[in-house]
Design a protein around this motif. Structure first.
Motif: not given
Lengths: 407, 414
Positions: A76, A80, A103-104, A112, A287, A342-344, B391, B397-398, B401, B405-407, B414
C-alpha cells in the motif's frame, strides 16, 4: 479504550505509546513495515523503516509491557506514497510524502484495520492536539512546542479520522521533555537522533533517487522572457524556489542570483528569474479537505471569504490570509455549500495572503489555521504573482500540471 | 491481556521436556573440553561420543563417524550445500546445483549465494501440494548429471508440512552418481528416517525442533562424501567442522531424539489424530478455509496450514494471539514481517491467497482441549480478520468516496 500505538522505533512514538498505556488504555504496539527491502541498520537521519528501527520499537513495547507486531503495509505504501511521489515529481510538482502517508496509510489503511480488529483509536507520536468542542466534535490544534509542532502534516485528517486519533505527546512543552521522559523510562531510543529525510530515499539524495525512477530528458532553461540560458538534465528534478544546481551559462543581467520560478513537465522547460519573480500572494488549491467541521462562515466566492492563516511548509511561518471556495471544476456541486470530506474532489480553494510568499511550488500542501486550530488543507495547484496585482486565480493561465490534475 | 495460552508453533521450536532439561543442566555443571587430553577432557569426550552414538543409531547412520555436530540446522545445511558444491566443483567441471523450490532459506539462500559465485542453480518445481516433481529431477539428471555437484531436497516442508519423496530422489541420485543432501530438520523425530538405507550423502538435523536446546544440530555425512569446510579452525569434527564441541547440547540433543523416537508410531499417530481433528474443526467452522499441502499420510503429523481467503495473515495472527494462541503467519523474515511465502507461490498459489495463510503446528505438549479451544476461537478471529480486509484491497475511505468521480493527481491515477 483499546488503542493501537504506531511505533516507528523513534523516541516520540515510544513515549506516546507509554503514555497511552499509563493513561489506562489497553495498548497494542505495531510497527509498520513500509519498505519491501528494508535496510538492516539505520543510517544517517532516517528515523524509521530499517530492521534496526523495528527492533527498537519491539524493545520499547516489551519494556512498556504491551503486545507488539510488525504489519506489512509495504504494498500500500508503494502504491499510495512512493508511486504518488514519483508521479507528482514527473508532473513537475513537489509533493509531501509524509502527508500522503498520514492521509493514506497511518490514518486510513492502518486506522481501518485497527477499527476492524476492535480498537477504538490509533496513537502516534505526533506533536499536535485533538481538542473537543463544547458540542463534542474534534478539532486539531498545534502542538505546544512550536519548534516541533507537526499539525501541518496532519492537516489532511478529516473529522471522522480525528475521532479516532490520539496524540499523547502533543501537549508536551518541548522535545527535550519527551527525550527526558524516554530516558527516565529507560528506553534505549531516548537519544536516538531525530529523523529529517524521506524514509524511502536511502541516502537523502532525492534528486539522484528520482533520476533512477523517472526517465530524465535533457531540456532548456529559459528566463522569464523565453531566452535560453542553459540546459538541464531533466525538468522534474527542479523545484520552484530552487537556486542551486542551475549551472547557467550566462550570469543574470543584474548580477543577482536566479531561482527556479517554473517547471513545465510537458515542454520539459525550467524557467528561472530573479527573487522577485518568486513572490506570490494568490494560491489555488485542489483536493481540499476539512479537519473536522469546516468553518461555518466559509462560502463560495470571494465575498464569502474567511480570515485565517495559511502555512505552506511543515515549518514555515503562517501568514494571514483570506480564503474562499471556488467552483467545482470537475463535477457539479451536490449542493450550494458542498464541502467534500474526501480528497479527490474538484472543489477549489482560493487563498489570498496578506503578504507575499516565496518558493511556493505546485504539489505542496497549504494548511489553513485559525490561531492554533487547523481548519483544513488543499494541494496547491497554481499560484499568481504578487506583482501582477493578484488577479483572480481562476483567470490565470493554466500552469503546468494543472491539466493533468483536473482531468 | 492473555490469560491462558496454547502453543501451536512447534515447527518454529518445541519446548524442552523435563528429562531433557535435566540431562542438559546436569551436563552444564560439568567441566572439560572434549578435545583436551586430561581426565576431565576425556570424560567429556566419553559423554559426547555416547551422544553421537545414540544419534547415529536413531538417524540410521552407518557409524558414529558419520555424525558431525554443528550449531544447528542452518549450519548443517550450509556445510552440506556449500561444502559438497565446492568439493565437487573444485575443477569447475560440476557447477550445477539442483534444489527444490520449497527448500528452507538455509538451503535456498545458500544455493543462491553459490549461484552468485558461478554455480548453475536449477530450481526443481513442486506440485500444488508442495511435493517435489520427481520427473523434473529425473529430467535434470538425465540431461546433465555429470555436470551436477549435488541435489538438495528436504524430507518435509516446514511451512505446509508436505513430506517429500526422498527415497525416490535418493534412488535417482544414486543411479546418476550425484550426491543428495536431505534437509531433515522438520522431519527428524516425526517420520522414520534411515540415513544409510536412503543412501544419501548428507542429512541435516537439529535439536530444538524435537524438544532439545537451540544451538545444536548435526550433519550426517556419509563416509565417502567429499566436503570442503566452510569455516576454518581446529577441525574438530572430521576436519570439516571446526569449533569447540558443545557437550551439553549434544547430550540434550540425544536425550530429546531418544524421547521423540522411542514410541514414535504411537505418538505420531496420536499427533496426527489431533492434527486431523483441528483440520476438520477449522473446515467445519470456516467453510471457505482451505488446507495447504497434502492431506492425510502425506504430511507431517503435527502440521496444519490453512488459507483463509480475504483475511490478512497479520490480522489472523493478531486475533489468535489476542485469543491466547501462538500461531505462525508462515515464513518470517528478519524484520518479523509477513511476506507472501515463496513456498506457497511455488505451489502455484496466488499472492493474495499466500498472504492469507496461517500455520498451526502441534507437538508432544498439545492436548485435545487445546485443539478444541483453538477450533472454538477460529470463527471469531476469522470474521474479525475478514472485516479488517486485505492491505492490497481498496481502503474504506476510498470506497466511501466512490460516488464521487475521483480526480487523479498525476499519472498514477489514484
Amino acid at each position: 479504550m483499546r488503542v493501537l500505538a504506531a511505533m516507528s522505533g523513534g523516541v516520540d512514538s515510544a513515549v506516546a505509546a507509554a503514555r497511552a498505556a499509563d493513561a489506562g488504555h489497553e495498548v497494542v504496539g505495531v510497527h509498520l513495515a513500509l519498505n519491501r527491502m528494508p535496510g538492516t541498520l539505520r543510517t544517517g537521519s532516517r528515523g524509521c523503516c530499517t530492521i534496526e528501527d523495528s527492533r527498537d520499537a519491539a524493545r520499547v513495547a516489551g519494556m512498556i509491557g504491551i503486545p507488539f507486531y510488525v504489519w506489512d503495509f509495504s504494498e500500500r505504501f508503494k502504491e499510495d506514497v512512493v508511486d504518488d511521489f514519483i508521479a507528482e515529481y514527473s508532473q513537475g510538482r513537489t509533493p509531501n510524502p509524509c502527508m500522503r502517508c498520514n492521509e493514506r496509510i497511518k490514518f486510513a489503511a492502518l486506522l481501518d484495520r485497527a477499527l476492524a480488529l476492535g480498537f477504538d483509536a490509533v496513537a502516534t507520536g505526533h506533536y499536535a492536539e485533538v481538542v473537543r468542542t463544547p458540542a463534542g466534535s474534534p478539532e486539531l490544534h498545534r502542538g505546544h512546542d512550536m519548534n516541533k509542532d507537526q499539525s501541518y502534516v496532519l492537516g489532511v485528517l478529516t473529522g471522522p479520522q480525528l475521532e479516532h486519533c490520539l496524540f499523547p505527546i502533543g501537549a508536551s512543552a518541548a522535545k527535550a521533555e519527551v527525550r527526558a521522559e524516554a530516558a527516565e523510562r529507560g528506553f534505549p531510543v531516548a537519544s536516538k537522533p531525530d529523523s529529517y529525510d524521506i524514509c524511502f530515499v536511502p541516502d537523502g539524495d532525492t534528486k539522484a533517487w528520482l533520476a533512477d525512477k523517472i526517465p530524465m530528458r535533457p531540456g532548456l532553461i529559459r528566463d522569464e522572457d523565453g531566452a535560453v540560458l542553459g540546459e538541464h538534465e531533466g525538468a522534474m528534478s527542479f523545484t520552484v524556489g530552487q537556486r542551486r544546481g542551475l549551472s547557467l551559462e550566462r550570469p543574470a543581467v543584474d548580477g543577482r542570483p536566479r531561482y527556479v520560478t517554473g517547471v513545465d513537465a510537458r515542454s520539459n522547460t525550467v524557467t528561472v528569474g530573479g527573487r522577485a519573480a518568486l513572490f506570490v500572494d494568490a494560491l489555488t488549491g485542489i483536493r481540499t479537505s476539512w479537519c473536522g467541521e469546516p468553518p461555518a462562515d466559509l462560502g463560495r466566492g470571494e465575498g464569502a471569504a474567511i480570515e485565517c492563516e495559511v502555512q505552506i511548509r511543515a515549518h514555515s511561518e503562517p501568514v494571514p490570509a483570506r480564503a474562499w471556495l471556488g467552483a467545482c471544476e470537475s463535477e457539479p456541486p451536490a449542493s450550494e455549500f458542498d464541502v467534500p470530506a474526501v480528497r479527490p474532489a474538484g472543489q477549489l480553494l482560493h487563498v489570498r495572503t496578506a503578504e507575499p510568499l516565496t518558493g511556493v511550488a505546485p504539489g505542496q500542501t497549504m494548511v489553513l489555521y485559525r490561531g492554533t486550530r487547523v481548519l483544513g488543507q488543499a494541494t496547491i495547484d497554481r499560484t499568481a504573482r504578487w506583482e501582477e496585482g493578484g488577479a483572480a486565480p481562476a483567470q490565470q493561465p493554466e500552469p503546468a500540471g494543472a491539466g493533468a490534475a483536473l482531468d | 491481556m492473555f490469560a491462558v495460552r496454547a502453543y501451536f508453533d512447534h515447527a518454529a521450536t518445541s519446548p524442552m521436556q523435563a528429562d531433557v532439561l535435566a540431562a542438559y543442566t546436569a551436563e552444564l555443571t560439568r567441566v572439560g573440553n572434549p578435545s583436551a587430553l586430561h581426565a576431565d577432557g576425556q570424560a567429556a569426550r566419553m559423554r559426547l561420543e555416547a551422544a553421537r552414538e545414540e544419534l547415529a543409531e536413531l538417524a540410521g547412520a552407518g557409524s558414529p563417524s558419520e555424525v558431525l555436530f554443528t550449531s544447528g540446522g542452518t549450519e548443517a545445511d550450509n556445510i552440506a550445500v556449500q561444502g559438497l558444491w565446492r568439493a565437487r566443483n573444485a575443477q569447475a567441471a560440476r557447477p550445477r546445483l539442483l534444489v527444490s523450490a520449497v527448500e528452507h532459506p538455509a538451503v535456498l539462500e545458500t544455493a543462491e549465494a553459490l549461484a552468485a559465485r558461478g554455480a548453475e542453480l536449477a530450481i526443481l518445481p513442486v506440485d500444488s501440494a508442495g511435493v517435489l516433481d520427481l520427473a523434473a529431477l529425473e529430467a535434470e539428471l538425465a540431461d546433465s548429471a555429470e555436470r551436477t555437484a549435488l541435489i538438495s531436497v528436504m524430507a518435509a516442508n516446514n511451512e505446509v508440512g508436505a513430506l517429500q519423496p526422498i527415497a525416490r530422489a535418493a534412488e535417482l541420485a544414486r543411479a546418476h552418481g550425484v550426491p543428495l543432501h536431505i534437509d531433515a530438520v522438520q522431519a527428524f523425530g516425526q517420520v522414520p528416517l534411515d540415513f544409510s538405507a536412503l543412501g544419501a550423502a548428507a542429512m541435516s538435523i537439529t535439536a530444538h525442533k524435537l524438544g532439545g536446546p537451540v544451538g545444536v544440530g548435526a550433519l550426517l555425512l556419509a563416509r565417502d562424501a567429499e566436503v570442503a569446510p566452510v569455516q576454518f579452525g581446529g577441525g574438530q569434527e572430521r576436519a570439516v567442522r571446526s569449533g569447540t564441541l558443545d557437550v551439553a547440547g549434544a547430550v540434550a540433543f540425544a536425550a530429546a531424539a531418544r524421547a521423540a523416537c522411542a514410541d514414535r508410531p504411537q505418538r505420531t499417530a496420536a499427533l496426527a489424530a489431533l492434527r486431523d481433528r483441528l483440520i476438520a474443526g477449522i473446515e467445519a467452522a470456516v467453510p471457505q478455509a482451505r488446507l495447504s499441502g497434502p492431506a492425510g499420510p502425506g504430511r507431517l503429523p503435527g502440521s496444519v496450514h490453512m488459507v483463509f481467503p480475504g483475511c490478512e495473515a497479520d490480522s489472523l495472527l493478531f486475533g489468535f494471539d489476542a485469543a491466547g494462541f501462538d500461531t505462525s503467519a508462515g515464513s518470517a523474515c528478519a524484520a518479523g514481517v509477513n511476506r507472501p511465502s515463496s513456498v506457497l507461490l511455488a505451489m502455484g498459489m496466488s499472492e493474495t491467497d499466500a498472504r492469507s495463510a496461517q500455520r498451526f503446528t502441534l507437538g508432544p505438549t498439545t492436548t485435545g482441549a487445546e485443539v478444541d479451544a483453538l477450533i472454538a476461537a477460529v470463527p471469531g478471529v476469522v470474521a474479525q480478520a475478514r472485516a479488517a480486509g486485505m492491505v492490497s484491497a481498496e481502503p474504506a475511505w476510498r470506497a466511501a468516496s466512490a460516488e464521487r468521480p475521483a480526480t487523479p493527481t498525476g499519472a498514477v491515477g489514484r
